[in-house]
Design a protein around this motif. Sequence first.
Motif, PDB file in Angstrom:
ATOM      1  N   VAL A  48       0.867  -1.175   0.000  1.00 52.97           N
ATOM      2  CA  VAL A  48       0.000   0.000   0.000  1.00 52.97           C
ATOM      3  C   VAL A  48       0.907   1.230   0.000  1.00 52.97           C
ATOM      4  CG1 VAL A  48      -1.835   1.251   1.175  1.00 52.97           C
ATOM      5  CG2 VAL A  48      -1.800  -1.259   1.230  1.00 52.97           C
ATOM      6  N   CYS A  49       0.974   1.881  -1.144  1.00 58.11           N
ATOM      7  CA  CYS A  49       1.906   2.990  -1.359  1.00 58.11           C
ATOM      8  C   CYS A  49       1.119   4.301  -1.265  1.00 58.11           C
ATOM      9  CB  CYS A  49       2.584   2.847  -2.712  1.00 58.11           C
ATOM     10  SG  CYS A  49       3.416   1.245  -2.928  1.00 58.11           S
ATOM     11  N   ILE A  50       1.261   4.969  -0.150  1.00 59.97           N
ATOM     12  CA  ILE A  50       0.386   6.089   0.197  1.00 59.97           C
ATOM     13  C   ILE A  50       0.967   7.414  -0.290  1.00 59.97           C
ATOM     14  CG2 ILE A  50      -0.722   7.286   2.128  1.00 59.97           C
ATOM     15  CD1 ILE A  50      -0.277   4.596   3.703  1.00 59.97           C
ATOM     16  N   PRO A  62       3.369   6.909  -4.462  1.00 58.02           N
ATOM     17  CA  PRO A  62       2.967   6.576  -5.836  1.00 58.02           C
ATOM     18  C   PRO A  62       4.142   6.224  -6.749  1.00 58.02           C
ATOM     19  CG  PRO A  62       1.761   8.488  -5.060  1.00 58.02           C
ATOM     20  CD  PRO A  62       2.786   8.190  -4.010  1.00 58.02           C
ATOM     21  N   LEU A  63       5.296   6.886  -6.555  1.00 56.63           N
ATOM     22  CA  LEU A  63       6.471   6.532  -7.346  1.00 56.63           C
ATOM     23  C   LEU A  63       6.905   5.096  -7.058  1.00 56.63           C
ATOM     24  CD1 LEU A  63       8.668   9.758  -7.074  1.00 56.63           C
ATOM     25  CD2 LEU A  63       7.756   8.783  -9.185  1.00 56.63           C
ATOM     26  N   VAL A  64       6.914   4.720  -5.788  1.00 60.34           N
ATOM     27  CA  VAL A  64       7.263   3.346  -5.418  1.00 60.34           C
ATOM     28  C   VAL A  64       6.251   2.377  -6.020  1.00 60.34           C
ATOM     29  CG1 VAL A  64       7.475   1.710  -3.510  1.00 60.34           C
ATOM     30  CG2 VAL A  64       8.461   3.999  -3.301  1.00 60.34           C
ATOM     31  N   GLY A  65       4.973   2.715  -5.914  1.00 55.60           N
ATOM     32  CA  GLY A  65       3.939   1.833  -6.440  1.00 55.60           C
ATOM     33  C   GLY A  65       4.060   1.596  -7.930  1.00 55.60           C
ATOM     34  N   SER A  66       4.290   2.668  -8.683  1.00 57.55           N
ATOM     35  CA  SER A  66       4.438   2.522 -10.133  1.00 57.55           C
ATOM     36  C   SER A  66       5.667   1.699 -10.488  1.00 57.55           C
ATOM     37  CB  SER A  66       4.518   3.905 -10.800  1.00 57.55           C
ATOM     38  OG  SER A  66       3.274   4.565 -10.721  1.00 57.55           O
ATOM     39  N   ARG A  67       6.761   1.937  -9.771  1.00 58.71           N
ATOM     40  CA  ARG A  67       7.978   1.171 -10.031  1.00 58.71           C
ATOM     41  C   ARG A  67       7.775  -0.302  -9.675  1.00 58.71           C
ATOM     42  NH1 ARG A  67      11.855   0.129 -13.293  1.00 58.71           N
ATOM     43  NH2 ARG A  67      13.919  -0.211 -12.385  1.00 58.71           N
ATOM     44  N   LEU A  68       7.092  -0.582  -8.567  1.00 59.18           N
ATOM     45  CA  LEU A  68       6.812  -1.968  -8.188  1.00 59.18           C
ATOM     46  C   LEU A  68       5.962  -2.664  -9.240  1.00 59.18           C
ATOM     47  CD1 LEU A  68       6.044  -1.987  -4.342  1.00 59.18           C
ATOM     48  CD2 LEU A  68       7.921  -3.121  -5.530  1.00 59.18           C
ATOM     49  N   LYS A  69       4.984  -1.950  -9.780  1.00 64.16           N
ATOM     50  CA  LYS A  69       4.144  -2.524 -10.830  1.00 64.16           C
ATOM     51  C   LYS A  69       4.984  -2.977 -12.012  1.00 64.16           C
ATOM     52  CE  LYS A  69      -0.430  -2.112 -10.010  1.00 64.16           C
ATOM     53  NZ  LYS A  69      -1.435  -3.165 -10.282  1.00 64.16           N
ATOM     54  N   SER A  70       6.039  -2.222 -12.296  1.00 64.21           N
ATOM     55  CA  SER A  70       6.928  -2.569 -13.405  1.00 64.21           C
ATOM     56  C   SER A  70       7.841  -3.733 -13.050  1.00 64.21           C
ATOM     57  CB  SER A  70       7.768  -1.346 -13.789  1.00 64.21           C
ATOM     58  OG  SER A  70       8.729  -1.663 -14.769  1.00 64.21           O
ATOM     59  N   LEU A  71       8.385  -3.722 -11.828  1.00 66.70           N
ATOM     60  CA  LEU A  71       9.336  -4.749 -11.425  1.00 66.70           C
ATOM     61  C   LEU A  71       8.652  -6.059 -11.035  1.00 66.70           C
ATOM     62  CD1 LEU A  71      11.677  -2.532  -9.218  1.00 66.70           C
ATOM     63  CD2 LEU A  71      12.233  -3.505 -11.454  1.00 66.70           C
ATOM     64  N   LEU A  72       7.447  -5.962 -10.463  1.00 70.50           N
ATOM     65  CA  LEU A  72       6.720  -7.142  -9.984  1.00 70.50           C
ATOM     66  C   LEU A  72       5.289  -7.100 -10.524  1.00 70.50           C
ATOM     67  CD1 LEU A  72       7.822  -7.062  -6.218  1.00 70.50           C
ATOM     68  CD2 LEU A  72       8.616  -8.689  -7.943  1.00 70.50           C
ATOM     69  N   ALA A  75       2.517  -8.773  -8.482  1.00 71.33           N
ATOM     70  CA  ALA A  75       2.342  -8.425  -7.065  1.00 71.33           C
ATOM     71  C   ALA A  75       1.083  -7.586  -6.859  1.00 71.33           C
ATOM     72  CB  ALA A  75       3.568  -7.675  -6.558  1.00 71.33           C
ATOM     73  N   GLN A  76       0.582  -7.631  -5.643  1.00 67.50           N
ATOM     74  CA  GLN A  76      -0.579  -6.836  -5.262  1.00 67.50           C
ATOM     75  C   GLN A  76      -0.095  -5.461  -4.801  1.00 67.50           C
ATOM     76  OE1 GLN A  76      -3.683  -7.697  -5.597  1.00 67.50           O
ATOM     77  NE2 GLN A  76      -3.573  -9.912  -5.935  1.00 67.50           N
ATOM     78  N   VAL A  77      -0.296  -4.458  -5.652  1.00 69.15           N
ATOM     79  CA  VAL A  77       0.180  -3.104  -5.372  1.00 69.15           C
ATOM     80  C   VAL A  77      -0.999  -2.138  -5.427  1.00 69.15           C
ATOM     81  CG1 VAL A  77       1.720  -1.233  -6.080  1.00 69.15           C
ATOM     82  CG2 VAL A  77       2.428  -3.630  -6.378  1.00 69.15           C
ATOM     83  N   PHE A  78      -1.178  -1.375  -4.364  1.00 69.71           N
ATOM     84  CA  PHE A  78      -2.220  -0.354  -4.304  1.00 69.71           C
ATOM     85  C   PHE A  78      -1.545   0.999  -4.083  1.00 69.71           C
ATOM     86  CE2 PHE A  78      -4.217  -4.296  -3.247  1.00 69.71           C
ATOM     87  CZ  PHE A  78      -5.497  -4.221  -3.785  1.00 69.71           C
ATOM     88  N   GLY A  79      -1.821   1.949  -4.986  1.00 63.30           N
ATOM     89  CA  GLY A  79      -1.223   3.264  -4.896  1.00 63.30           C
ATOM     90  C   GLY A  79      -0.118   3.445  -5.911  1.00 63.30           C
ATOM     91  N   THR A  80      -0.439   4.073  -7.034  1.00 56.53           N
ATOM     92  CA  THR A  80       0.522   4.334  -8.101  1.00 56.53           C
ATOM     93  C   THR A  80       0.326   5.780  -8.568  1.00 56.53           C
ATOM     94  OG1 THR A  80      -0.996   3.623  -9.847  1.00 56.53           O
ATOM     95  CG2 THR A  80       0.428   1.929  -8.864  1.00 56.53           C
ATOM     96  N   LEU A  81       1.187   6.223  -9.472  1.00 62.04           N
ATOM     97  CA  LEU A  81       1.002   7.552 -10.041  1.00 62.04           C
ATOM     98  C   LEU A  81      -0.328   7.647 -10.786  1.00 62.04           C
ATOM     99  CD1 LEU A  81       4.611   8.216 -11.348  1.00 62.04           C
ATOM    100  CD2 LEU A  81       3.493   9.396  -9.458  1.00 62.04           C
TER     101      LEU A  81
END
Length: 203
Positions: A48-50, A62-72, A75-81
Amino acid sequence: MQLQINPVEVETVSFHYDDPHCFNRIYQSIYNNLVENDPKASREPVYVCIGTDRATGDCLGPLVGSRLKSLLPSAQVFGTLEEPAHAVNLAETLDTIKSKIPQALIIAIDACLGKPDRIGFINVKKGSLQPGTALNKQLPAVGDFHVSAVVNVGGVLDHLVLQNTRLYVVYRMAELIAEGLTVAHLQYLRLRERTASYPGKMP
């Protein structure tokens, strides 16, 4: 944004993003927290990237979330750009996780403000974080454990401080956090595979 880190009796790993040991210590601490919360790696990590992309100082999540979406991608990622998790929708986001992923192991990621000599430090802490406290926002606590990054000085005119935070610092920390989460996540999945191969025994 978790704008102030209050002293609490929890174990903490904290390193400046320029420290050559930062990446290794951060990802090791993330992995240790994953295993401590779930020794057999049976739960589903949920990130959960707040934050919001409308303020430079608050876009770390949101930067972490977007990067995680790309790398994983799986994975279950909530909170992106593209789809931030912020004050307006955080409670709804947590309700969605609770209903759809009941065995979620939640890792919260957020920016924070602190003292001048703490700017640039990345922290990994046991327990949940309380977003928005310094802005007097009543938001739900998030996370079985959490990762925070000190993006600027807190205490006076926090809204203006968030608008005048260097993107370079936020971006560098977001990259380190996302990469650390990725390595820890992959190690956690390998632990799951080993545990499944030897049921009833620790790998």
